[in-house]
Scaffold this active site. Structure first.
Site, mmCIF file in Angstrom:
data_model
loop_
_atom_site.group_PDB
_atom_site.id
_atom_site.type_symbol
_atom_site.label_atom_id
_atom_site.label_comp_id
_atom_site.label_asym_id
_atom_site.label_seq_id
_atom_site.Cartn_x
_atom_site.Cartn_y
_atom_site.Cartn_z
ATOM 1 N N SER A 1 -9.126 37.011 9.289
ATOM 2 C CA SER A 1 -9.160 35.560 9.459
ATOM 3 C C SER A 1 -10.509 35.116 9.991
ATOM 4 C CB SER A 1 -8.049 35.112 10.406
ATOM 5 O OG SER A 1 -8.516 35.149 11.739
ATOM 6 N N LYS A 2 -10.733 33.819 9.916
ATOM 7 C CA LYS A 2 -12.004 33.259 10.365
ATOM 8 C C LYS A 2 -12.222 33.515 11.851
ATOM 9 C CE LYS A 2 -12.387 29.851 6.753
ATOM 10 N NZ LYS A 2 -12.488 28.474 6.322
ATOM 11 N N ARG A 3 -11.136 33.648 12.589
ATOM 12 C CA ARG A 3 -11.260 33.836 14.040
ATOM 13 C C ARG A 3 -11.492 35.290 14.443
ATOM 14 N NH1 ARG A 3 -6.457 31.714 14.158
ATOM 15 N NH2 ARG A 3 -6.981 30.479 12.335
#
Ligand code: GLU
Length: 510
Positions: free
Chosen positions: A266-268
């Site tokens: 994920s982007k995080r």
């Protein structure tokens, strides 16, 4: 039948920066297009105004550019099938939505968001999930149940409505996905009546995507696996709109997984796990924070691309290093793996190291020069090249060059304690002073001749080499590191070498 021209598209929604997964989808599309002499389009899917993030489109375009993935058509590039931003194609979609209603493939629904929310909550309370579709549409507020008259009145009164696809009952939709093979979805078991058009005049993703792929003459839809469940709806939309003969083939790319191997990257994850997931820096407009990026972390785009290509694709040989041209040459959808690919941040470094080592000393010196200038250090190109040639092998990134060579540009301001304890004896300053004197007389200041004079002197004195070499290195670089000592002397220059020895003998107290 003439063979159809390959035309593929990367169709991001500008809802934020794109991460590794997005670049990977773009790259596979690009490779496929170029391999087959086709076109690669960029289409911005910005019909969902609520999720629009300013700057995201620009970010996507810049990132593709940095990677060398250049679209043949797209916003700001042009092409015969534009505009390439869906918000600018708004007028196009309505007629297709109306056509679907007329043909009985779609219907008008007036249920408000609150009403649907309520049904959802009720279903949840009974441990069920609500879906607007085959099982429920007969009881809801839509044109399937209301008279034409009432529907007309409601629309004229300006009541909000959406147009929903009327999923046919109990049909098996079987489609060959170019990566996963034959896939079957049962309409009753797995498909609901998706919204195609909203009363704000905007189509949803599904309608706009299919209409545009048709109008833009897309031959292959290559996209992330998360869109696989939409495939049967899209197949049916092509059928309903009478475009079945020319519709694209589908290929759904398996996910990129977290380094632990479980769950979608994920982007995080990058910030959480300490590695970049974005190609370029992204400044979050809400928090003002800038995320790490491959660019800022010093990766070469060719390393980044190589690394991304290997996430889910392999050439079937041992070869791991591919330039973009070599990737085009070797690429084949059939060699895509069917399972998710674990992202390995260590492997990313390993790729960069390879491309770093491939660079010539001149190329690296040029890049390093910019780093030095930023630090306010101005030295001759010659010196930079000499330094790079000495330390290159120990580096993976341009930033490592400074770590490995700062002492060439700045005299040590402290000396490693451990080395002092171990190597600095009472008579060391005296001996080093003699070496400084010897160096003063060396005429040809080159590593070989410095070494020769030094060795001759040492033999005459019968001093142990270790007793001098280590303190000498300590004086010149401040520690125990660095390449060949005489090479260091040569690059520092005679004056600087002697000065550093003198400073060390004064500064380092026994
Ligand atoms: N707009 C979709 C996305 O953001 C495109 C999916 C597709 O390629 O069909 O990924």
């Amino acid at each position: 039948m003439t063979k159809r021209k390959v035309r593929v598209r990367f169709a991001p929604s500008p809802t934020g920066p794109m991460h590794i997964g997005g670049v990977r989808t773009a790259l596979f599309n690009y490779l496929f297009a170029k391999k087959h002499g086709g076109d690669f389009l960029l289409r911005i899917e910005d019909t969902d105004q609520a999720r629009f993030v300013p700057g995201a489109e620009e970010y996507i375009i810049k990132s593709l550019k940095w990677c060398g993935i250049n679209p043949d058509e797209g916003p700001g590039i042009g092409g015969n099938f534009g505009p390439y931003r869906q918000s600018e194609r708004k007028e196009i979609y309505k007629k297709y939505a109306d056509q679907l209603v007329e043909l009985g493939w779609a219907y008008i629904a007036f249920d408000s968001t609150e009403e649907i929310e309520k049904l959802r909550n009720e279903a949840e309370a009974n441990k069920e999930t609500f879906s607007y579709g085959i099982g429920t549409r007969g009881k809801l507020n839509n044109s399937l149940n209301l008279s034409d008259e009432v529907v007309k009145q409601k629309m004229e009164a300006g009541e909000n409505y959406v147009i929903r696809f009327k999923m046919p009952e109990d049909k098996d939709i079987t489609e060959t996905d170019l990566i996963r093979g034959s896939v079957t979805f049962n309409t009753t078991k797995s498909l609901d009546d998706k919204v195609l058009f909203k009363s704000d005049g905007m189509p949803t993703y599904h309608l706009a995507n299919v209409v545009d792929d048709h109008l833009m003459e897309i031959s292959h839809v290559i996209r992330g696996e998360e869109w696989l469940p939409s495939m049967p709806l899209h197949v049916l939309l092509y059928r309903a709109l009478g475009w079945e003969d020319t519709r694209p083939k589908f290929a759904h790319i398996p996910l990129t997984l977290k380094p632990q191997g479980k769950g979608k990257l994920s982007k995080r994850d990058g910030d959480k796990m300490g590695f970049p997931v974005f190609p370029l820096p992204w400044k979050d407009p809400k928090t003002g924070e800038t995320s790490r990026s491959y660019f800022k972390d010093g990766y070469f785009p060719e390393a980044f691309i190589n690394l991304i290509a290997m996430l889910g694709w392999n050439p079937g040989t041992e070869q791991e290093f591919f330039s973009l041209d070599e990737l085009i040459e070797a690429f084949d959808l059939e060699r895509m793996v069917k399972s998710g690919s674990r992202f390995d941040p260590e492997k990313a470094k390993w790729f960069n190291k390879h491309y770093f080592q491939q660079k010539t000393v001149e190329q690296l010196a040029n890049l390093f020069k910019a780093v030095l200038i930023e630090k306010g250090i101005e030295v001759s190109d010659e010196k930079i090249k000499n330094v790079v040639a000495e330390v290159k092998e120990r580096c993976e990134f341009v930033s490592d060059l400074w770590e490995q060579s700062s002492y060439f540009f700045e005299a040590p301001d402290s000396y490693d304690e451990k080395t002092i304890k171990k190597r600095w004896k009472e008579d060391t300053p005296e001996k080093l002073a003699e070496i400084a004197g010897l160096f003063g007389g060396v005429e040809n200041w080159e590593a070989d001749s410095i070494k020769e004079s030094f060795s001759g002197f040492m033999n005459k004195k019968e001093w142990g080499f270790g007793a001098i070499m280590n303190p000498l290195r300590l004086s010149l670089v401040g520690g125990n590191m660095g390449p060949d000592l005489f090479k260091i002397c040569e690059i520092l220059g005679k004056e600087e070498t002697i000065s550093r020895i003198n400073i060390a003998t004064v500064t380092i107290q026994n």
